[in-house]
Write a protein that holds these residues in place. Structure first.
Motif, PDB file in Angstrom:
ATOM      1  N   LEU A 135       0.825  -1.201   0.000  1.00  0.00           N
ATOM      2  CA  LEU A 135       0.000   0.000   0.000  1.00  0.00           C
ATOM      3  C   LEU A 135       0.864   1.257   0.000  1.00  0.00           C
ATOM      4  N   THR A 136       0.261   2.369  -0.415  1.00  0.00           N
ATOM      5  CA  THR A 136       0.940   3.659  -0.403  1.00  0.00           C
ATOM      6  C   THR A 136       0.504   4.453   0.820  1.00  0.00           C
ATOM      7  N   ILE A 137       1.462   5.042   1.502  1.00  0.00           N
ATOM      8  CA  ILE A 137       1.169   5.833   2.695  1.00  0.00           C
ATOM      9  C   ILE A 137       0.650   7.200   2.271  1.00  0.00           C
ATOM     10  N   ALA A 138      -0.569   7.526   2.671  1.00  0.00           N
ATOM     11  CA  ALA A 138      -1.176   8.811   2.307  1.00  0.00           C
ATOM     12  C   ALA A 138      -0.773   9.912   3.281  1.00  0.00           C
ATOM     13  N   GLU A 139      -0.783   9.586   4.579  1.00  0.00           N
ATOM     14  CA  GLU A 139      -0.443  10.572   5.604  1.00  0.00           C
ATOM     15  C   GLU A 139       0.290   9.886   6.750  1.00  0.00           C
ATOM     16  N   ILE A 140       1.125  10.669   7.443  1.00  0.00           N
ATOM     17  CA  ILE A 140       1.837  10.162   8.620  1.00  0.00           C
ATOM     18  C   ILE A 140       1.712  11.178   9.747  1.00  0.00           C
ATOM     19  N   ASP A 141       1.433  10.684  10.950  1.00  0.00           N
ATOM     20  CA  ASP A 141       1.393  11.510  12.145  1.00  0.00           C
ATOM     21  C   ASP A 141       2.464  10.985  13.102  1.00  0.00           C
ATOM     22  N   ASN A 142       2.492  11.517  14.319  1.00  0.00           N
ATOM     23  CA  ASN A 142       3.500  11.088  15.290  1.00  0.00           C
ATOM     24  C   ASN A 142       3.367   9.617  15.671  1.00  0.00           C
ATOM     25  N   ASP A 143       2.135   9.124  15.727  1.00  0.00           N
ATOM     26  CA  ASP A 143       1.928   7.742  16.164  1.00  0.00           C
ATOM     27  C   ASP A 143       0.986   6.954  15.253  1.00  0.00           C
ATOM     28  N   SER A 144       0.732   7.476  14.052  1.00  0.00           N
ATOM     29  CA  SER A 144      -0.189   6.774  13.162  1.00  0.00           C
ATOM     30  C   SER A 144       0.106   7.094  11.703  1.00  0.00           C
TER      31      SER A 144
END
Length: 203
Positions: A135-144
């Motif tokens: 899969l392609t990562i759409a968004e990244i946060d600090n813990d998700s």
């Protein structure tokens, strides 16, 4: 589908009905089960058995499977096959939990909570394997992180039936991991890339 889960000395024997795929394999072959590379140790009437070690049970979700569980199955790529997608080795880095399932018509944006060491190995628009699904990562946060799922993926894999809180296997991109390891070996960590550091390294 899982046919049986049996305890063995120090581990578990997992038996799975491979159906038509069983015609393409033999004992000793490697097969990805929910993103985990396993070796076929027995094959009877289309049902393959795999030995799960303590390491596999502790680091992945396979130890939680039960009779009747559905799983994602993928055969190893042949050397002369056409390559598409990203490299998925079947070497799971850890697990993540389903945090949010946001339906957008026939599509789904799925957010997963993961440990910081896994998040640190991801990049926006980079690749990640979730239960073996590239899969392609759409968004990244600090813990998700969030991935976008198309109808075909929801139909043909187990991701179409996952629930909030469910754990899944995660394998981050081997190229990202390799680059990060190389930079760390040079003493470069996040926030410490300076002109002086580049000059010191010969740039």
């Amino acid at each position: 589908m899982v046919k049986s889960v049996s305890p063995s000395a120090g581990g578990i024997v997992l038996s799975i009905d491979l159906q038509k795929l069983s015609q393409q394999i033999k004992i000793g072959d490697s097969i990805s089960i929910n993103g985990v590379c396993l070796t076929v140790t027995k094959l009877t009437n289309g049902v393959a058995s795999f030995d799960l070690s303590c390491e596999t049970i502790e680091k992945t979700t396979l130890g939680k499977l039960s009779v009747g569980s559905t799983v994602n199955i993928e055969l190893a790529m042949k050397a002369d096959d056409r390559f598409g997608g990203h490299f998925v080795l079947g070497h799971v880095d850890g697990t993540a939990s389903i945090k949010k399932i946001d339906k957008k018509g026939q599509f789904v944006n799925m957010t997963l909570t993961a440990p910081k060491d896994l998040i640190g190995q991801m990049i926006p628009k980079g690749s990640v394997a979730v239960d073996g699904i590239s899969l392609t990562i759409a968004e990244i946060d600090n813990d998700s992180f969030t991935v976008a799922l198309i109808p075909q993926t929801l139909k043909e894999t187990t991701l179409g039936a996952v629930k909030i809180g469910q754990k899944v296997n995660i394998e981050t991109d081997i190229i990202s991991k390799s680059v990060r390891k190389h930079l760390e070996g040079l003493g470069i960590t996040k926030g410490l890339m300076t002109i002086d550091k580049l000059k010191e390294l010969g740039f």
